[in-house]
Design a protein around this motif. Structure first.
Motif, PDB file in Angstrom:
ATOM      1  N   ALA A  81     -17.403  16.342  14.084  1.00 15.28           N
ATOM      2  CA  ALA A  81     -17.417  17.595  13.325  1.00 15.28           C
ATOM      3  C   ALA A  81     -18.617  18.438  13.733  1.00 15.28           C
ATOM      4  N   ALA A  82     -19.779  17.790  13.875  1.00 15.11           N
ATOM      5  CA  ALA A  82     -21.004  18.540  14.198  1.00 15.11           C
ATOM      6  C   ALA A  82     -20.902  19.219  15.564  1.00 15.11           C
ATOM      7  N   VAL A  83     -20.395  18.475  16.567  1.00 16.50           N
ATOM      8  CA  VAL A  83     -20.358  19.095  17.905  1.00 16.50           C
ATOM      9  C   VAL A  83     -19.264  20.161  18.027  1.00 16.50           C
ATOM     10  N   LEU A  84     -18.304  20.129  17.094  1.00 14.08           N
ATOM     11  CA  LEU A  84     -17.234  21.136  17.160  1.00 14.08           C
ATOM     12  C   LEU A  84     -17.562  22.394  16.359  1.00 14.08           C
ATOM     13  N   VAL A  85     -18.634  22.323  15.557  1.00 10.42           N
ATOM     14  CA  VAL A  85     -19.002  23.485  14.729  1.00 10.42           C
ATOM     15  C   VAL A  85     -19.133  24.771  15.558  1.00 10.42           C
ATOM     16  N   PRO A  86     -19.836  24.738  16.714  1.00 10.69           N
ATOM     17  CA  PRO A  86     -19.973  25.999  17.461  1.00 10.69           C
ATOM     18  C   PRO A  86     -18.637  26.612  17.865  1.00 10.69           C
ATOM     19  N   PHE A  87     -17.657  25.762  18.173  1.00  4.91           N
ATOM     20  CA  PHE A  87     -16.354  26.287  18.607  1.00  4.91           C
ATOM     21  C   PHE A  87     -15.612  26.924  17.436  1.00  4.91           C
ATOM     22  N   ALA A  88     -15.651  26.242  16.275  1.00  6.60           N
ATOM     23  CA  ALA A  88     -15.028  26.820  15.079  1.00  6.60           C
ATOM     24  C   ALA A  88     -15.760  28.108  14.700  1.00  6.60           C
ATOM     25  N   PHE A  89     -17.069  28.069  14.824  1.00  7.52           N
ATOM     26  CA  PHE A  89     -17.915  29.213  14.488  1.00  7.52           C
ATOM     27  C   PHE A  89     -17.535  30.430  15.329  1.00  7.52           C
ATOM     28  N   GLN A  90     -17.415  30.201  16.650  1.00  6.04           N
ATOM     29  CA  GLN A  90     -17.124  31.330  17.540  1.00  6.04           C
ATOM     30  C   GLN A  90     -15.721  31.885  17.332  1.00  6.04           C
ATOM     31  N   LYS A  91     -14.841  31.061  16.814  1.00  7.70           N
ATOM     32  CA  LYS A  91     -13.478  31.525  16.568  1.00  7.70           C
ATOM     33  C   LYS A  91     -13.398  32.323  15.257  1.00  7.70           C
ATOM     34  N   LEU A  92     -14.157  31.893  14.257  1.00  4.06           N
ATOM     35  CA  LEU A  92     -14.072  32.553  12.949  1.00  4.06           C
ATOM     36  C   LEU A  92     -14.955  33.803  12.874  1.00  4.06           C
ATOM     37  N   LYS A  93     -16.048  33.768  13.597  1.00  8.41           N
ATOM     38  CA  LYS A  93     -17.040  34.846  13.453  1.00  8.41           C
ATOM     39  C   LYS A  93     -16.484  36.253  13.684  1.00  8.41           C
ATOM     40  N   PRO A  94     -15.793  36.509  14.788  1.00  6.22           N
ATOM     41  CA  PRO A  94     -15.344  37.896  15.012  1.00  6.22           C
ATOM     42  C   PRO A  94     -14.465  38.419  13.882  1.00  6.22           C
ATOM     43  N   ARG A  95     -13.626  37.532  13.344  1.00  3.12           N
ATOM     44  CA  ARG A  95     -12.695  37.959  12.299  1.00  3.12           C
ATOM     45  C   ARG A  95     -13.459  38.317  11.011  1.00  3.12           C
ATOM     46  N   LEU A  96     -14.428  37.477  10.671  1.00  2.00           N
ATOM     47  CA  LEU A  96     -15.175  37.733   9.439  1.00  2.00           C
ATOM     48  C   LEU A  96     -16.054  38.979   9.569  1.00  2.00           C
ATOM     49  N   ILE A  97     -16.621  39.138  10.752  1.00  2.00           N
ATOM     50  CA  ILE A  97     -17.444  40.332  10.978  1.00  2.00           C
ATOM     51  C   ILE A  97     -16.554  41.577  10.916  1.00  2.00           C
ATOM     52  N   GLN A  98     -15.357  41.453  11.484  1.00  2.00           N
ATOM     53  CA  GLN A  98     -14.413  42.583  11.440  1.00  2.00           C
ATOM     54  C   GLN A  98     -14.065  42.921   9.991  1.00  2.00           C
ATOM     55  N   PHE A  99     -13.860  41.879   9.186  1.00  3.97           N
ATOM     56  CA  PHE A  99     -13.540  42.108   7.767  1.00  3.97           C
ATOM     57  C   PHE A  99     -14.676  42.893   7.112  1.00  3.97           C
ATOM     58  N   ASP A 100     -15.894  42.462   7.368  1.00  5.03           N
ATOM     59  CA  ASP A 100     -17.037  43.142   6.747  1.00  5.03           C
ATOM     60  C   ASP A 100     -17.133  44.589   7.212  1.00  5.03           C
ATOM     61  N   GLN A 101     -16.940  44.771   8.516  1.00  6.51           N
ATOM     62  CA  GLN A 101     -17.068  46.139   9.039  1.00  6.51           C
ATOM     63  C   GLN A 101     -15.996  47.053   8.470  1.00  6.51           C
ATOM     64  N   GLN A 102     -14.786  46.503   8.316  1.00  4.22           N
ATOM     65  CA  GLN A 102     -13.682  47.338   7.842  1.00  4.22           C
ATOM     66  C   GLN A 102     -13.664  47.471   6.322  1.00  4.22           C
ATOM     67  N   TYR A 103     -13.970  46.396   5.640  1.00  2.00           N
ATOM     68  CA  TYR A 103     -13.642  46.357   4.218  1.00  2.00           C
ATOM     69  C   TYR A 103     -14.805  46.120   3.260  1.00  2.00           C
ATOM     70  N   ASP A 104     -16.007  45.879   3.768  1.00  2.24           N
ATOM     71  CA  ASP A 104     -17.087  45.571   2.831  1.00  2.24           C
ATOM     72  C   ASP A 104     -17.315  46.705   1.832  1.00  2.24           C
ATOM     73  N   ARG A 105     -17.338  47.943   2.342  1.00  3.72           N
ATOM     74  CA  ARG A 105     -17.532  49.101   1.458  1.00  3.72           C
ATOM     75  C   ARG A 105     -16.418  49.181   0.429  1.00  3.72           C
ATOM     76  N   LEU A 106     -15.195  48.928   0.902  1.00  4.88           N
ATOM     77  CA  LEU A 106     -14.043  49.022   0.009  1.00  4.88           C
ATOM     78  C   LEU A 106     -14.118  47.941  -1.073  1.00  4.88           C
ATOM     79  N   CYS A 107     -14.481  46.709  -0.677  1.00  5.27           N
ATOM     80  CA  CYS A 107     -14.602  45.620  -1.659  1.00  5.27           C
ATOM     81  C   CYS A 107     -15.650  45.967  -2.700  1.00  5.27           C
TER      82      CYS A 107
END
Lengths: 551, 206
Positions: A422-448
């Motif tokens: 699990a520990a060694v796979l964290v960076p891969f999961a991280f890199q996959k989830l990060k763009p989507r979450l950042i996109q959510f914040d950029q698009q919708y944080d103000r709206l939320c």
């Protein structure tokens, strides 16, 4: 028409719950660093024994280091050199469906558990391999030997070249149409087009890919363990394993592990400056690309080249098919059932833990980015993905040395296998989830914020947005965890075996039919998981049509 | 009463100054050249921008340091007003602290000509339809201060008239205080009680 509204009482946002939850996510940082720190503590010494630095001038060490560098250099160079013409040919291919299939095959080659590839290559090119007689007649002698540098290079090429093709293709497809239009309008020759339009892209991507593949090959364990074929063909990573598990020479293992860490970590840090490839991405546009106005001859050449490469990539998988008959026998199932279930359980648990950890690690980063604390966010990201700098084998050895006098590793080893995977796979999961979450914040944080959503309401909406990426990340992380060999080799209890470990044991005792059957089984499970989860991800994919652009 | 008392904001190195008062229930149009600070004014009232100096207050209660989600403000942005992965109806049901006024939403959707799109996803709609959906939710939310950043920009002239009249009637009948950023004089005439023109270099003139 007039709308009449009642005035409901004002709402107090649950600030305390947000505060506490936010604080909890910060705990993921000490947790992720703790494993590495314990491993480093272990690397310092073991019951008075510390690293044997004399070894660094020893011929054995220099030989191992030299071979490690040599095979990494040739593997990465060959992967890039072959990938360039293939990626260019792929751009000329008209059939979008076939293009997608080929790109899917490339992804499969890259994420296929290493031992499946190894078994396929052995069945194809080993002593009794399908193609061995042809190769020997081609060479004019019967000296062909898969084991050693030949096999290592072929396996690395099989796994990394398709990855390089995908990345090159992606970059070529990002060249704007306007550049091609301009090149046409200026009546540039093919060579001029290549130099002016394509070369800058290929050069930048090539350097980044070279670094990334070099580090992958430098840290390669299972391929070298299975195909190494003696002390002349050993890499640092395998030497660490042998020192620890066969010779129980802790000082030697520590010296080799430190060398591996410093060289691999240093190389990764150096190469990271070229950028890092988004290798996990399933998404690959297949829009028509106008490399130039290709002649019929060029199109024909491209189709033939892609056809030949497809066959070459499929051959190791086809070589496993004879194992299918064994899968129908109940005796074989008594051999495969437990390892299969253990691998699936291990894969699911490690994937779930790494995804949860990655999600938790991302929350403070998002918070910093929302507050425009970009430097702090960058710093946190480095901490969150620090495992990329430390090879799994090094962390495993450090942790093994640390835990050996403290717990019964044969009894609790499987827990450590799950935690470390699990520990060694964290960076891969991280890199996959990060763009989507950042996109959510950029698009919708103000709206939320403007809608005054409660943390639960916000999480529900966020989850709907994140789900496709989360599901496809699950597939990839699961497959990577399923294919682990290095960590299980160190910590795996003697009474248990995962499917890859069983394959290794079968192959190393030349039980190739059983190894093929087990590899086929592992391949089917991994391919099915990737396919099913990708279908699920595609079904939940969000089609977006952005609001009108801000003036 | 909404009060912006000698507000100073620095945006991309340029100082902006606002000083204005809006009565409760009043609809004020904000106009001015591009880059003069119209959206910044709305963002300051909504709490997305913290002023360097000055005070924002509503009915005597100071809001200057209040978080966005603690302000009595409902805002329509220029873009990204809808969650793309939720249906139009799901989008419309967000932002209501207690009971969602479903009947009112349906009635208003009818008026604005978007009632047949409630089950669709935003990407299936045109820019103008999306804008009307965002507008509908912003006006129907319970907050007393409404901030509208170019709400009619993507509407044709007939729809613009319907939407403008609906905004004015809804706001007036519910006592909403509205700040409306628009480039169109016809919107000002149709919807607003008065107009403020923001001017370079740094002052907002009433």
């Amino acid at each position: 028409m007039t709308a009449c509204l009642s005035q409901p009482p004002s709402r107090k946002p649950p600030l305390m719950s947000t505060f506490k939850l936010g604080q909890l996510f910060w705990l993921s940082y000490p947790l992720t660093v703790a494993i590495t720190l314990l491993a480093f503590y272990g690397l310092m010494s073991f019951e008075g024994d510390s690293a044997d630095w004399q070894l660094l001038t020893d011929g054995y060490f220099l030989g191992v280091l030299g071979f490690t560098l040599k095979q990494s250099l040739i593997s990465s160079l060959a992967s890039i050199v072959f990938a360039i013409p293939i990626a260019r040919a792929l751009c000329l291919l008209k059939n979008a469906r076939y293009k997608q299939l080929f790109l899917g095959l490339c992804l499969l080659c890259f994420v296929t558990p290493t031992l499946v590839v190894v078994t396929g290559l052995v069945a194809l090119l080993g002593r009794a391999g399908w193609l061995t007689p042809y190769i020997e007649s081609l060479l004019g002698n019967d000296n062909w030997n898969l084991y050693g540098l030949n096999g290592i290079l072929l396996a690395h090429l099989f796994m990394n070249m398709p990855f390089a093709i995908r990345m090159m293709y992606q970059q070529l497809s990002n060249i704007p149409d306007t550049s091609w239009r301009l090149a046409n309008q200026l009546k540039l020759t093919c060579w001029q087009r290549f130099l002016i339009v394509e070369k800058p892209v290929i050069q930048a991507t090539g350097l980044m890919l070279f670094g990334f593949i070099f580090v992958l090959c430098f840290n390669s364990f299972a391929v070298v363990l299975a195909l190494g074929g003696g002390p002349q063909s050993t890499t640092l990573e395998v030497a660490v394993y042998q020192a620890l598990k066969y010779d129980f020479n802790i000082p030697e293992a520590l010296t080799l592990a430190w060398s591996q860490l410093l060289i691999a970590g240093g190389l990764y840090a150096g190469f990271a400056s070229f950028g890092s490839p988004v290798w996990q991405s399933h998404e690959m546009e297949s829009r028509p690309i106008r490399l130039s106005s290709p002649t019929l001859l060029k199109r024909g050449y491209s189709a033939v080249l892609i056809g030949v490469v497809s066959i070459l990539l499929i051959l190791p998988y086809l070589a496993l098919l004879p194992g299918f008959s064994l899968l129908t026998s109940p005796n074989s199932w008594s051999l495969f059932a437990h390892p299969l279930l253990l691998s699936i359980g291990l894969g699911i648990t490690a994937a779930a833990l790494s995804l949860l950890m990655a999600y938790a690690l991302l929350q403070p980063i998002r918070q910093q980015l929302r507050q425009q604390q970009n430097f702090t966010a960058k710093l946190l990201e480095q901490v969150a993905t620090h495992q990329l700098f430390a090879p799994a084998m090094v962390i495993s050895v450090g942790l093994f040395v640390y835990l050996l006098p403290r717990i019964d590793l044969d009894r609790w080893g499987i827990i450590v296998v799950i935690a470390l995977n699990a520990a060694v796979l964290v960076p891969f999961a991280f890199q996959k989830l990060k763009p989507r979450l950042i996109q959510f914040d950029q698009q919708y944080d103000r709206l939320c914020l403007s809608l005054k959503l409660s943390p639960i309401e916000r999480w529900k909406i966020e989850w709907g947005f994140l789900r496709p990426s989360f599901i496809s990340a699950t597939g990839l992380v699961f497959v990577l965890a399923m294919g682990d060999v290095a960590i299980f080799a160190i910590f795996g209890p003697s009474n248990l075996s995962t499917l890859p470990w069983l394959i290794y044991n079968l192959a190393s005792t030349y039980r190739i039919p059983e190894a093929s059957a087990a590899s086929l089984l592992l391949l089917v499970v991994c391919a099915w998981a990737l396919w099913a989860l990708q279908i699920a991800a595609d079904k939940t994919e969000i089609k977006e049509k952005p609001d009108r652009a801000k003036p | 009463m909404l009060n912006l008392n000698d507000i100073y904001v620095t945006l991309d190195g340029y100082p902006l100054h606002y000083h204005l008062t809006v009565s409760t229930g009043e609809i004020v149009a904000i106009q001015g050249a591009s880059g003069v600070g119209k959206t910044t004014l709305l963002n300051t009232v909504a709490g997305f921008i913290t002023p360097d100096k000055g005070e924002v207050s509503w009915d005597g209660e100071e809001l200057t340091n209040a978080a966005v989600d603690q302000r009595p403000v409902s805002m329509l942005f220029q873009d990204h007003n809808l969650f793309e992965h939720l249906s139009v109806l799901q989008n419309l049901q967000l932002g209501f602290s207690h009971k969602v006024p479903t009947h009112l939403i349906e009635q208003s959707a009818q008026t604005l000509g978007i009632s047949e799109h409630l089950t669709k996803k935003p990407h299936q709609l045109s820019g103008g339809q999306r804008q009307r959906i965002g507008l509908l939710r912003t006006l129907l939310r319970p907050e007393p201060i409404i901030l509208l950043d170019e709400p009619f920009a993507e509407l044709d002239s007939a729809t613009r008239e319907v939407a403008g009249n609906w905004v004015r009637n809804t706001a007036k009948s519910n006592g909403k205080t509205v700040l409306l950023v628009t480039h169109q004089s016809e919107d000002v005439e149709r919807v607003a009680d008065r107009c403020i023109e923001l001017r370079y270099p740094e002052s907002a003139t009433q």
